[in-house]
Design a protein around this motif. Structure first.
Motif, PDB file in Angstrom:
ATOM      1  N   TRP A   1      22.849  11.723  38.660  1.00  0.00           N
ATOM      2  CA  TRP A   1      23.620  10.928  37.711  1.00  0.00           C
ATOM      3  C   TRP A   1      22.920  10.873  36.369  1.00  0.00           C
ATOM      4  CZ3 TRP A   1      27.288   8.686  35.135  1.00  0.00           C
ATOM      5  CH2 TRP A   1      27.174   7.429  34.549  1.00  0.00           C
ATOM      6  N   ILE A   2      21.773  10.195  36.301  1.00  0.00           N
ATOM      7  CA  ILE A   2      21.159  10.000  34.989  1.00  0.00           C
ATOM      8  C   ILE A   2      20.737  11.328  34.373  1.00  0.00           C
ATOM      9  CG2 ILE A   2      19.324   8.867  33.736  1.00  0.00           C
ATOM     10  CD1 ILE A   2      21.002   6.822  34.834  1.00  0.00           C
ATOM     11  N   VAL A   3      19.915  12.090  35.085  1.00  0.00           N
ATOM     12  CA  VAL A   3      19.382  13.307  34.469  1.00  0.00           C
ATOM     13  C   VAL A   3      20.493  14.281  34.071  1.00  0.00           C
ATOM     14  CG1 VAL A   3      17.901  15.304  34.835  1.00  0.00           C
ATOM     15  CG2 VAL A   3      17.121  13.060  35.522  1.00  0.00           C
ATOM     16  N   PRO A   4      21.432  14.611  34.965  1.00  0.00           N
ATOM     17  CA  PRO A   4      22.474  15.545  34.510  1.00  0.00           C
ATOM     18  C   PRO A   4      23.332  14.988  33.393  1.00  0.00           C
ATOM     19  CG  PRO A   4      22.512  15.335  36.896  1.00  0.00           C
ATOM     20  CD  PRO A   4      21.570  14.303  36.393  1.00  0.00           C
ATOM     21  N   VAL A   5      23.559  13.680  33.368  1.00  0.00           N
ATOM     22  CA  VAL A   5      24.490  13.179  32.364  1.00  0.00           C
ATOM     23  C   VAL A   5      23.831  13.038  30.996  1.00  0.00           C
ATOM     24  CG1 VAL A   5      25.883  11.216  31.678  1.00  0.00           C
ATOM     25  CG2 VAL A   5      26.099  12.163  33.961  1.00  0.00           C
ATOM     26  N   VAL A   6      22.678  12.370  30.905  1.00  0.00           N
ATOM     27  CA  VAL A   6      22.128  12.211  29.555  1.00  0.00           C
ATOM     28  C   VAL A   6      21.618  13.531  29.007  1.00  0.00           C
ATOM     29  CG1 VAL A   6      21.588   9.771  29.508  1.00  0.00           C
ATOM     30  CG2 VAL A   6      19.954  11.355  30.466  1.00  0.00           C
ATOM     31  N   ASN A   7      21.144  14.426  29.890  1.00  0.00           N
ATOM     32  CA  ASN A   7      20.727  15.729  29.383  1.00  0.00           C
ATOM     33  C   ASN A   7      21.913  16.684  29.344  1.00  0.00           C
ATOM     34  OD1 ASN A   7      17.552  15.840  29.303  1.00  0.00           O
ATOM     35  ND2 ASN A   7      18.162  14.611  31.026  1.00  0.00           N
ATOM     36  N   GLY A   8      22.369  17.040  30.555  1.00  0.00           N
ATOM     37  CA  GLY A   8      23.375  18.078  30.668  1.00  0.00           C
ATOM     38  C   GLY A   8      24.658  17.752  29.939  1.00  0.00           C
ATOM     39  N   ALA A   9      25.233  16.607  30.218  1.00  0.00           N
ATOM     40  CA  ALA A   9      26.566  16.335  29.686  1.00  0.00           C
ATOM     41  C   ALA A   9      26.533  16.210  28.170  1.00  0.00           C
ATOM     42  CB  ALA A   9      27.129  15.077  30.320  1.00  0.00           C
ATOM     43  N   PHE A  10      25.810  15.219  27.663  1.00  0.00           N
ATOM     44  CA  PHE A  10      25.858  15.007  26.222  1.00  0.00           C
ATOM     45  C   PHE A  10      25.110  16.106  25.488  1.00  0.00           C
ATOM     46  CE2 PHE A  10      26.658  10.794  27.997  1.00  0.00           C
ATOM     47  CZ  PHE A  10      27.891  10.583  27.429  1.00  0.00           C
ATOM     48  N   GLY A  11      24.029  16.589  26.099  1.00  0.00           N
ATOM     49  CA  GLY A  11      23.295  17.672  25.469  1.00  0.00           C
ATOM     50  C   GLY A  11      24.179  18.877  25.245  1.00  0.00           C
ATOM     51  N   ASN A  12      24.899  19.268  26.282  1.00  0.00           N
ATOM     52  CA  ASN A  12      25.738  20.442  26.136  1.00  0.00           C
ATOM     53  C   ASN A  12      26.872  20.211  25.169  1.00  0.00           C
ATOM     54  OD1 ASN A  12      25.099  22.843  27.703  1.00  0.00           O
ATOM     55  ND2 ASN A  12      24.921  21.381  29.358  1.00  0.00           N
ATOM     56  N   TYR A  13      27.436  19.021  25.237  1.00  0.00           N
ATOM     57  CA  TYR A  13      28.574  18.784  24.360  1.00  0.00           C
ATOM     58  C   TYR A  13      28.139  18.739  22.902  1.00  0.00           C
ATOM     59  CZ  TYR A  13      33.334  17.569  23.322  1.00  0.00           C
ATOM     60  OH  TYR A  13      34.617  17.630  22.878  1.00  0.00           O
ATOM     61  N   LEU A  14      27.023  18.043  22.637  1.00  0.00           N
ATOM     62  CA  LEU A  14      26.710  17.735  21.243  1.00  0.00           C
ATOM     63  C   LEU A  14      25.771  18.713  20.566  1.00  0.00           C
ATOM     64  CD1 LEU A  14      26.300  13.896  21.635  1.00  0.00           C
ATOM     65  CD2 LEU A  14      28.239  15.140  20.691  1.00  0.00           C
ATOM     66  N   ILE A  15      24.774  19.218  21.291  1.00  0.00           N
ATOM     67  CA  ILE A  15      23.726  19.979  20.601  1.00  0.00           C
ATOM     68  C   ILE A  15      24.284  21.166  19.806  1.00  0.00           C
ATOM     69  CG2 ILE A  15      21.671  21.415  20.953  1.00  0.00           C
ATOM     70  CD1 ILE A  15      20.942  18.599  21.222  1.00  0.00           C
ATOM     71  N   PRO A  16      25.171  21.994  20.379  1.00  0.00           N
ATOM     72  CA  PRO A  16      25.661  23.104  19.557  1.00  0.00           C
ATOM     73  C   PRO A  16      26.333  22.629  18.270  1.00  0.00           C
ATOM     74  CG  PRO A  16      26.170  23.499  21.841  1.00  0.00           C
ATOM     75  CD  PRO A  16      25.656  22.097  21.755  1.00  0.00           C
ATOM     76  N   PHE A  17      27.080  21.536  18.336  1.00  0.00           N
ATOM     77  CA  PHE A  17      27.649  20.988  17.103  1.00  0.00           C
ATOM     78  C   PHE A  17      26.539  20.648  16.118  1.00  0.00           C
ATOM     79  CE2 PHE A  17      31.371  19.845  19.773  1.00  0.00           C
ATOM     80  CZ  PHE A  17      32.354  20.380  18.970  1.00  0.00           C
ATOM     81  N   TYR A  18      25.534  19.957  16.634  1.00  0.00           N
ATOM     82  CA  TYR A  18      24.516  19.427  15.733  1.00  0.00           C
ATOM     83  C   TYR A  18      23.716  20.516  15.061  1.00  0.00           C
ATOM     84  CZ  TYR A  18      25.398  14.702  17.348  1.00  0.00           C
ATOM     85  OH  TYR A  18      25.977  13.499  17.619  1.00  0.00           O
ATOM     86  N   VAL A  19      23.518  21.636  15.748  1.00  0.00           N
ATOM     87  CA  VAL A  19      22.759  22.690  15.092  1.00  0.00           C
ATOM     88  C   VAL A  19      23.689  23.662  14.382  1.00  0.00           C
ATOM     89  CG1 VAL A  19      20.872  22.523  16.740  1.00  0.00           C
ATOM     90  CG2 VAL A  19      22.695  24.163  17.138  1.00  0.00           C
ATOM     91  N   GLY A  20      24.977  23.403  14.422  1.00  0.00           N
ATOM     92  CA  GLY A  20      25.913  24.281  13.747  1.00  0.00           C
ATOM     93  C   GLY A  20      26.117  25.599  14.451  1.00  0.00           C
ATOM     94  N   ALA A  21      26.093  25.590  15.774  1.00  0.00           N
ATOM     95  CA  ALA A  21      26.297  26.826  16.521  1.00  0.00           C
ATOM     96  C   ALA A  21      27.631  26.755  17.252  1.00  0.00           C
ATOM     97  CB  ALA A  21      25.162  27.033  17.521  1.00  0.00           C
ATOM     98  N   ARG A  22      28.049  27.899  17.766  1.00  0.00           N
ATOM     99  CA  ARG A  22      29.330  27.902  18.471  1.00  0.00           C
ATOM    100  C   ARG A  22      29.169  27.750  19.965  1.00  0.00           C
ATOM    101  NH1 ARG A  22      32.889  28.666  14.684  1.00  0.00           N
ATOM    102  NH2 ARG A  22      32.083  29.609  12.804  1.00  0.00           N
ATOM    103  N   ASP A  23      27.974  27.930  20.428  1.00  0.00           N
ATOM    104  CA  ASP A  23      27.718  27.680  21.847  1.00  0.00           C
ATOM    105  C   ASP A  23      26.217  27.519  22.018  1.00  0.00           C
ATOM    106  OD1 ASP A  23      27.927  27.459  24.611  1.00  0.00           O
ATOM    107  OD2 ASP A  23      29.593  28.875  24.658  1.00  0.00           O
ATOM    108  N   MET A  24      25.814  27.299  23.267  1.00  0.00           N
ATOM    109  CA  MET A  24      24.392  27.225  23.551  1.00  0.00           C
ATOM    110  C   MET A  24      23.775  28.615  23.441  1.00  0.00           C
ATOM    111  SD  MET A  24      23.675  24.064  24.386  1.00  0.00           S
ATOM    112  CE  MET A  24      22.244  24.154  25.449  1.00  0.00           C
TER     113      MET A  24
END
Ligand code: HEA
Ligand code: HEA
Ligand code: CUA
Ligand SMILES: [Cu+2]
Lengths: 199, 556, 278
Positions: free
Chosen positions: B88-111
């Motif tokens: 729950w915690i590890v996959p969600v705070v890392n995996g879920a939001f990380g995957n959703y947001l990080i590419p946006f934040y660095v200006g990329a189209r995917d991981m």
């Protein structure tokens, strides 16, 4: 102040595929850092056992050195031959590259064989005592790495059989990745040798 | 211009309309799809973990072991801890939001490695199902989430082995994810975007991923050794065979203490994104925030033995680990005071996202203060392995991280679905959760101080009343889940249409349509140099103009 | 100011702990009060700030624009880096001192090399008993409670009562080597130092007496010493605090602290060596 700039059009190839190669090597390197930490955990365990749980004197067994020294040489040479293979590939000389790869793979397999010989001649088994278990765990885990590495070398060897194959001077990534991995495994062996056999 | 990513396995219309729902069950390589997969999958496991917690609290409502057999209780609490942390915690705070947001934040189209990313996600459901099914097949592991030998060697082997296997899979997933995040943040940044211009969540994920890469492999190695002890009868951790059980504890906590920052650093990052938007102020002290994240990473790696103060560690070690642990309060404190300063003088919209964020601050400070107390050896000697510790970490993992997850869902739901969540129901959810949570865990401090150990199915009857209060609190938390679930499901169909940028936020994920197109931006990725550039007087900039579509279509 | 005073008051006056029944418990409680005071001040202060901000700076219906564009403030940052740093430094040093007074800082494995070390008489006595009974095991790990405060205090003159504790699934056994008998309940004389030598047979257990504020894991393969001086007569629970299997929760016993005379009577009634002599 709020500044929301549009990029200038000249910088549009930011996600161009050719850049991907670099990132893949970066990923391989990061993965190897993680892998190194696994070994670090084992080493730490071994050293702690060493310091805290000294063996009863009668269970101490001096490891023979000749085989491990041979092993060390085998691996170090194989690192050099792999390096050669890489150089040849960069020169688009697939044939030579494959030859060097084969030499490397054979050296790796020789290492495994000699490791097996050592296993069978050792007077202690996996569960004899703590020290024996740790010895087998460390060398075994390393051996697993060598086995995987040898397999990957053979795959790369297969893949660069033609100049138009998957691994070519234009796509060196598989070879470079395996090469980095192989040097890494060698490095681990040196540490392992120092700690396990010489300490 | 068209996009120059390598061909992707699917060609959907650039919207998240129902036509594509099947891809949420497929091996998609789109970071947004993967992020949502993580989120939903994690939430399902949260419900399972919560149901297990319900079983625990029911058992503890009476001092006798009457609700379930004692060994089942141990299985339940092991599963509860493992599910909540690793699924729950590890996959969600890392995996879920990380995957959703990080590419946006660095200006990329995917991981950086989309395929690896999908692999990392798809390790989780099988590992989770394996873990849960062990309960029905052979009986789950019974030695707690810490799996201390020799207990874990002597309890039934099959359950323990399945536990090890599934934790190894989850660890692998976590490492793959970590590698991906490091590469994405460091390598995929849009040209022109400097590191010190990244939104704070990127820094948090960078720090977290460094911890993941450095510490998770050690856990994997340790568990492999443990599994040898179980199946091959080696003696690494078996004192009967000359092994040393304390070495296991050192190795385990070398991972599991950093793991607590793996669970909380991303949450810190998310709060740093949410607060400035709703307070309409820049994030206070950006640079110090970055440094404190890195300080937490470094310190977090050298404090593990504070879990072992009663395990016969030498005094110098205790002294060192006390000081190092207590010092983590300094960088963490910097972050908290920065958030307070961000609130100060803002124009705060008191919506559910802000309420949950502030609930987080309140709860986490309490949990952190009890943490610093626990770091003091003499104090810890009394309360170690008691309900005081249980209270400490639930204040942090639930009151901290879970509150942030809820805040984030309220904040990004419009982004993901294009619809708003219902505000009044959200506030009701907050109120119920906050009250239930404090009712459940605050009394446990007292229990621990007065002699109730943890991991017991039966206890001294003098503690019955306080335990019942705690169980009522848990019930309230369970109830509080209902309005949330209803809200999320109902709003997906008939929530108020959100528009592209309902919060008028400046971080890059809002500068595109909601929901975003498959490759994040139809045109060029915007270069956001000041993700927190709020606070401009109303007459100087028209905030409506910064709603994504105008920006990326007009070229400003 | 009010905050600080209020916190101090709460910390000093609200007692969340059970009664203290050993020499180190009051020392512990002192630490607890300090931590509780500091914690209360910080917590109430921060919650106060949050609530105040939420109320004072909430967006009123007619307000449109943004808040103030303050991005940072160096003196402030330095201030709130320094304050926690000083606080944790103080707390760390203070708890170190407390720990020392509780006796935690004595080097551990003096079972190995007690030649070069200074031991109080009490320590020594206990140690010798151990060395005889367990020459093979060699290394003995020390828990808390064998240090300065207790051993240099007045009780020092009295030799420590050696007791061997065996923990196993799911019970504690107490063996009195001086009388060669085994008891399921721990009896100790008030005001006299006691030295427990603990060993586990199967898995890890932990010996915890909440009223003594003392806990020590009992680890198989790692004999451990725990010294303490009970002060207040009464019966207190002994709790196993480390998950050790299904009946972990039922692994409880009690310690009876008695006046020395009562203790002596109990001891004599059980003493096997005396019986043999007579
Ligand atoms: C997300 C998870 C998370 C986080 C972030 C933390 C954070 C901290 N934890 Fe916690 N902890 C756990 C999860 C977590 N913990 C878990 C799961 C366990 C139990 C494991 C088990 O046994 O099963 C545990 C157990 C645990 C122990 C062992 C207890 C025992 O078993 O005996 C200790 C002891 O030192 C400890 C300490 C700390 C400290 C000092 C922090 C610090 O990082 C906190 C820092 C934060 C603050 C201090 C608040 C903000 C700061 C300020 C406002 C500045 C001013 C403050 C001061 C000057 C004090 N924790
Ligand atoms: C990491 C995150 C995390 C979270 C979020 C929680 C959440 C909760 N935890 Fe947990 N807990 C741990 C991590 C976590 N815990 C860990 C690591 C341990 C230690 C394990 C060990 O000792 O090894 C532990 C141990 C632990 C104990 C101690 C057990 C013991 O030592 O004997 C208790 C007791 O009260 C408890 C209670 C709760 C409660 C009431 C919640 C509540 O907050 C849960 C609220 C959620 C719900 C109530 C879900 C609501 C939904 C439903 C009820 C729907 C029904 C479900 C279906 C239809 C499928 N937990
Ligand atoms: Cu013995 Cu718990
Ligand atoms: Cu920790």
């Amino acid at each position: 102040m709020t500044t929301l700039n549009q990029a200038d059009p000249s910088a549009t190839n930011d996600v161009a595929p050719h850049e991907h190669g670099d990132h893949r090597m970066f990923g391989v390197a990061t993965f190897l850092v993680a892998d190194a930490m696994t070994f670090a955990g084992f080493f730490a365990a071994y050293l702690t056992f060493h310091a805290v749980n000294p063996l009863q004197p009668d269970a101490v067994y001096e490891l023979e050195l000749p085989l491990p020294i041979l092993n060390t040489v085998l691996l170090l040479v194989s690192s050099a031959t792999f390096h050669k293979a890489g150089q040849k590939l960069r020169l688009a000389d697939n044939r030579a590259c494959r030859q060097w790869l084969m030499v490397t793979a054979v050296l790796g397999l020789a290492f495994l064989v000699s490791q097996m010989v050592e296993y069978f001649t050792l007077p202690f088994g996996l569960t004899d005592n703590l020290y024996a278990s740790t010895f087998y765990a460390l060398t075994g885990f390393h051996g697993l790495h060598v086995t995987l590495g040898a397999l990957m070398i053979l795959i790369v060897w297969w893949q660069c059989r033609t100049p138009s194959g998957r691994v070519t001077a234009h796509n060196q990534f598989p070879l470079e990745a395996v090469e980095l991995y192989w040097h890494f495994v060698d490095g681990i062996w040196v540490v392992l040798f120092l700690i396990l056999y010489l300490l | 211009m068209t996009v120059s990513l390598p061909p992707q396995s699917e060609q959907h219309t650039p919207s998240l309309q129902p036509t594509g729902w099947l891809r949420y069950f497929s091996f998609s390589v789109d970071h947004k799809v993967i992020g949502l997969q993580y989120l939903v999958c994690g939430f399902l496991f949260y419900l399972i973990g919560g149901a297990l917690a319900g079983a625990i609290r029911t058992e503890l409502a009476s001092p006798m072991s009457d609700f379930m057999p004692r060994d089942v209780y141990n299985q339940v609490l092991t599963l509860h801890g493992t599910v909540m942390i690793f699924l729950w915690i590890v996959p969600v705070v890392n995996g879920a939001f990380g995957n959703y947001l990080i590419p946006f934040y660095v200006g990329a189209r995917d991981m950086a490695y989309p395929r690896l990313n999908a692999v990392a996600f798809w390790l989780i459901p099988p590992a989770g199902l394996l873990l849960i099914s062990s309960y029905f097949i052979t009986g789950a592991a019974q030695s707690g989430w810490t799996a201390y030998p020799p207990l874990s060697i002597t309890t039934p082997a099959s359950g323990q082995m399945i536990w090890i296997l599934s934790v190894l899979l989850l660890g692998g997933s976590s490492i793959f994810g970590g590698i991906n995040f490091i590469a994405t943040v460091l390598k995929l940044r849009r040209p022109g975007l400097k590191l010190m211009q990244l939104p704070m969540y990127c820094w948090a994920m960078l720090g977290t991923s460094i911890l993941v890469v450095l510490s998770t492999p050690v856990l994997a190695g340790t568990l492999i050794l443990l599994s040898f002890d179980i199946v091959a009868h080696t003696g690494f951790f078996n004192p009967g065979l000359g092994g040393n059980v304390v070495v296991y504890q050192h190795l385990f906590w070398f991972y599991s203490h950093p793991a607590v920052y793996i669970m909380v650093l991303p949450a810190f990052g998310l709060v740093s994104e949410i607060l400035p938007v709703h307070c309409r102020k820049p994030l206070f002290g950006y640079a110090t925030m970055v440094y404190s994240i890195m300080a937490i990473v470094v310190l977090g790696l050298v404090v593990w033995a504070h879990h072992m103060f009663t395990s016969g560690t030498p005094p110098w070690m205790r002294l060192f680990f006390t000081i190092a642990t207590a010092f983590i309060a300094v960088p963490t404190g910097i972050k908290f005071f920065n958030w307070l300063a961000t609130l100060w003088g803002g124009r705060i919209s008191l919506n559910s996202a802000v309420l949950f964020s502030c609930g987080f601050i309140v709860n986490f400070v309490l949990g952190g203060i009890t943490g610093v107390a626990l770091a003091q050896v003499p104090f810890d000697v009394h309360v170690h392995d008691t309900y005081f510790v249980v209270a400490h970490f639930h204040y942090i993992v639930y009151g901290g991280t879970v509150f942030v997850i809820f805040a984030s869902i309220y904040h990004w739901y419009p982004k993901v679905t294009g619809r708003m969540l219902n505000e009044p129901i959200g506030r009701l959810h907050f109120l119920l959760t906050f009250i239930g949570f404090n009712l459940c865990f605050a009394p446990q401090h007292w229990l621990g101080l007065n002699g109730m150990p943890r991991r017991v199915a039966e206890y001294d009857p003098q503690f019955a009343f306080i335990n019942q209060i705690s169980s009522v609190g848990a019930l309230l938390m369970a109830i509080s889940t209902l309005p949330f679930l209803w809200n999320v499901v109902a709003s997906a169909f008939n929530g108020e249409i959100a528009g592209d940028n309902p919060w008028k936020a400046l971080t890059p994920e809002w500068l595109t349509s909601s929901p975003p197109p498959v490759e994040n931006w139809v045109g060029e990725a915007p270069l956001v140099e000041e993700p927190y550039g709020y606070g401009v007087p109303i007459d100087q900039i028209d905030l409506k103009a910064t709603s994504g579509r105008d920006l990326w279509s007009s070229g400003k | 100011m009010i905050l600080v005073l209020g916190g101090l008051w709460i910390g000093q006056n609200i007692n969340l702990l059970p009664v203290d029944a050993s020499a180190n418990a009051p020392v512990y409680d002192e630490l607890f009060r300090v931590l509780f005071s500091i914690g209360t001040i910080l917590f109430v202060g921060i919650v106060g700030l949050v609530v105040f901000s939420l109320v004072r700076f909430r967006r009123k219906p007619d307000q449109l624009g943004d808040g103030l564009a303050i991005e940072g403030n160096l003196p402030l940052e330095v201030f709130w880096t320094a304050v926690p740093a000083i606080v944790v430094l103080f707390v760390g040093l203070y708890s170190y001192d407390i720990y020392d007074r509780m006796g935690g800082m004595t080097p551990l494995n003096h079972g190995m090399d007690h030649g070069g070390m200074q031991h109080s008489a009490a320590d020594h006595k206990a140690m010798e008993g151990m060395d005889e009974s367990d020459a093979m095991a060699g290394r003995v790990w020390g828990g808390i409670g064998n240090g300065s405060a207790i051993s240099t205090s007045a009780e020092n003159a009295v030799a420590a009562v050696p007791i061997e504790v065996t923990a196993m699934q799911f019970a504690f056994l107490f063996r009195y080597p001086q009388g060669d008998f085994i008891s399921g309940e721990l009896h100790v004389p008030a005001g006299q130092p006691v030295s427990l030598r603990m060993e586990a047979k199967d898995v890890i257990h932990a010996f915890w007496v909440p009223e003594f504020r003392l806990k020590q894991d009992v680890i198989p393969g790692q004999p451990t010493v725990l010294n303490f001086t009970p002060t207040r007569p009464g019966t207190y629970p002994i709790v196993c605090a480390e998950l050790c299997g299904p009946y972990h929760g039922g692994m409880r016993s009690s310690v009876v602290v008695e006046e020395p005379e009562t203790y002596q009577a109990w001891f004599n009634a059980n003493n096997k060596l005396n019986v043999a002599d007579a």
